[in-house]
Write a protein that holds these residues in place. Sequence first.
Motif, short mmCIF file in Angstrom:
data_model
loop_
_atom_site.label_atom_id
_atom_site.label_comp_id
_atom_site.label_asym_id
_atom_site.label_seq_id
_atom_site.Cartn_x
_atom_site.Cartn_y
_atom_site.Cartn_z
N GLU A 291 0.83 -1.20 0.00
CA GLU A 291 0.00 0.00 0.00
C GLU A 291 0.87 1.26 0.00
N ALA A 292 1.91 1.24 0.81
CA ALA A 292 2.82 2.41 0.85
C ALA A 292 3.54 2.56 -0.49
N ALA A 293 3.92 1.43 -1.09
CA ALA A 293 4.62 1.47 -2.39
C ALA A 293 3.71 2.06 -3.47
N GLN A 294 2.43 1.76 -3.43
CA GLN A 294 1.49 2.30 -4.41
C GLN A 294 1.48 3.83 -4.37
N THR A 295 1.55 4.35 -3.18
CA THR A 295 1.56 5.81 -3.03
C THR A 295 2.88 6.39 -3.54
N LEU A 296 3.99 5.75 -3.17
CA LEU A 296 5.32 6.27 -3.56
C LEU A 296 5.54 6.17 -5.07
N LEU A 297 5.03 5.14 -5.71
CA LEU A 297 5.23 4.95 -7.15
C LEU A 297 4.56 6.03 -7.99
N LEU A 298 3.54 6.67 -7.42
CA LEU A 298 2.83 7.71 -8.17
C LEU A 298 3.44 9.10 -8.01
N GLU A 299 4.51 9.18 -7.20
CA GLU A 299 5.21 10.46 -7.06
C GLU A 299 6.02 10.76 -8.33
N ASN B 20 8.91 11.34 -10.95
CA ASN B 20 10.28 10.82 -11.08
C ASN B 20 10.57 9.65 -10.14
N ALA B 21 9.49 8.94 -9.72
CA ALA B 21 9.70 7.80 -8.81
C ALA B 21 10.46 6.69 -9.52
N LYS B 22 11.42 6.10 -8.79
CA LYS B 22 12.20 4.98 -9.30
C LYS B 22 11.76 3.73 -8.55
N VAL B 23 11.62 2.65 -9.27
CA VAL B 23 11.12 1.42 -8.65
C VAL B 23 12.07 0.92 -7.58
N TYR B 24 13.41 0.96 -7.86
CA TYR B 24 14.34 0.43 -6.87
C TYR B 24 14.38 1.31 -5.62
N ASP B 25 14.15 2.67 -5.82
CA ASP B 25 14.10 3.55 -4.64
C ASP B 25 12.88 3.23 -3.76
N VAL B 26 11.74 3.01 -4.44
CA VAL B 26 10.52 2.69 -3.69
C VAL B 26 10.68 1.36 -2.96
N SER B 27 11.34 0.41 -3.62
CA SER B 27 11.56 -0.91 -3.00
C SER B 27 12.32 -0.77 -1.70
N GLU B 28 13.39 0.05 -1.69
CA GLU B 28 14.18 0.24 -0.48
C GLU B 28 13.39 0.98 0.60
N LYS B 29 12.59 1.96 0.15
CA LYS B 29 11.84 2.77 1.12
C LYS B 29 10.80 1.94 1.87
#
Length: 535
Positions: free
Chosen positions: A484-492, A494-503
Amino acid sequence: MLTILIVDDNLLDLNGVSEHIDWDHLGIKVVGVAADGSEGYQKAMELKPDIILTDVDMPILDGLKMANMIQKNVTNTKFVFMSCFDDFNYIKEAMDLDAFRYVLKPIKLDELTAVIIKIKRVIELELNKDRVQEKLQQQLQVSLPVLQEQFFRDLLYGKWSLESEANEQLISHGIENIHGQYSVAFIEIDSYELAYSHYSKEQKYAIIRKTIDYLAEILPQNVTPYLSNHGYHCIVIVLATNVNNSPDLMELLNSCKAELNEKMKFQVTIGISHSSDRLTHITELFYQAEYAVKNKFYGSGNCIIAASEMPVIDQILEYDLQAIKKELQLMMENGRPEDAMRFIESHYGKNKHFIESHVKSFTVSIVNTLQMILLEKNVNLEEVFGEKFILWDKLYQFETADQIKQWLQDLMKDVIKHSNNLENNRHKKVVEDIKKYIEENFNTVESVEQIAKTFYFSARYANHIFKQSTGKTIFDFLIASRVEAAQTLLLEPNAKVYDVSEKVGYLNNSYFCSLFKQNTGLTPKQYIDRYGRSS
């Protein structure tokens, strides 16, 4: 006022005595006069005077013969004889007729008046004595039922050990000896304390008195010489039967029970003793009947229990209190109210006649153990048992083992339900705390053990209550929170998938992408392309 009849064939003497003595002053009324013994006898039979003043020597019927005839019919009349003869034989015969005085003619009015005054005093004393006797007899008749009741009470409690003495007392109290068989019935109102403990003494007495009066109406008097209360809730009946009057006692008592159920609106248990032809055995018969009623503890009440059919009460209820505590703890942990019934059946048994005091003592131990377990859980006992829960008072009100078992079973069910409610509330709080912890720390959580340790639980127990409450494991909830948190971060932007994964807590990008697709149906890139462009 006393009355006098004067009999004399000498009219001068007759008129002189009648008219020259102040009879009113003496308190005596002259009700008649007669000129000879025959007329005197007729008037005496008609008037029945208190005193007859008569001459001895008269025609047709002399005074002595007249008096003899009168005395056969009017026994209380007093005679005073008058005569010209100073003859010892006359005097002796007159005295044999119970004459009060013998006076000689010519009559001296002062002497005769003195005699009349004396006889009046004697008659008044006798009348007063008769009145006292009559009053005592009336009082005795009024008191007789009470005296008879006391006699039977004395019999019940063994006052007389000699049969001859008991029979003598029976007769002296106006009670017919049946020369047959005696039995004792003991009637107890069922569930009395439960129904009437809040009644006043006057109300309780009114109930038992009304019951006795009703029984007196429906029971044949010749069979029940004694019927009385024994305290406020029991009645004792002495039953007497002989060859000419021998009803079926069980049928008679069953009829009484049915009548009391119908008319008095309560149930009763009746104990009936053996029978005996000896009055002095009534004490033992009384104890037999009373003890028979006590055996309703092993039944359900509203029945007749014969002393000859009582069960043998010799089974001792044995138990291990530590084992009982463990069993109760497990039952409360399992939280199934139906386990209470199985516990009761297991420990109290069916068709077993344990000693009553053992049953009640065992029940106290169970309730005390339940309270101990609840205290160990920091439970307020008043919330479960009420503010004024006095165990022995409760048990005192129960008259049968079935009542005790049903009450204990209901109590145990309430304890289990209350325990369940407490556990559910406690679990709910734990689950909410775990959720909050995950939502705040999902990116740093490394394992379920880490979460459980935070709340001082084992991972297994934490997972158990979490899944019981939410339907998910803690690990499933952790993954869902990260996705759920990743869904929000991915829509920011210039979001990068690997950055969201770590976050969100995944250092392995491929693993993250796999979990994301499993939960959303899209890869992170597909999710950005679909939802990022639309925004």
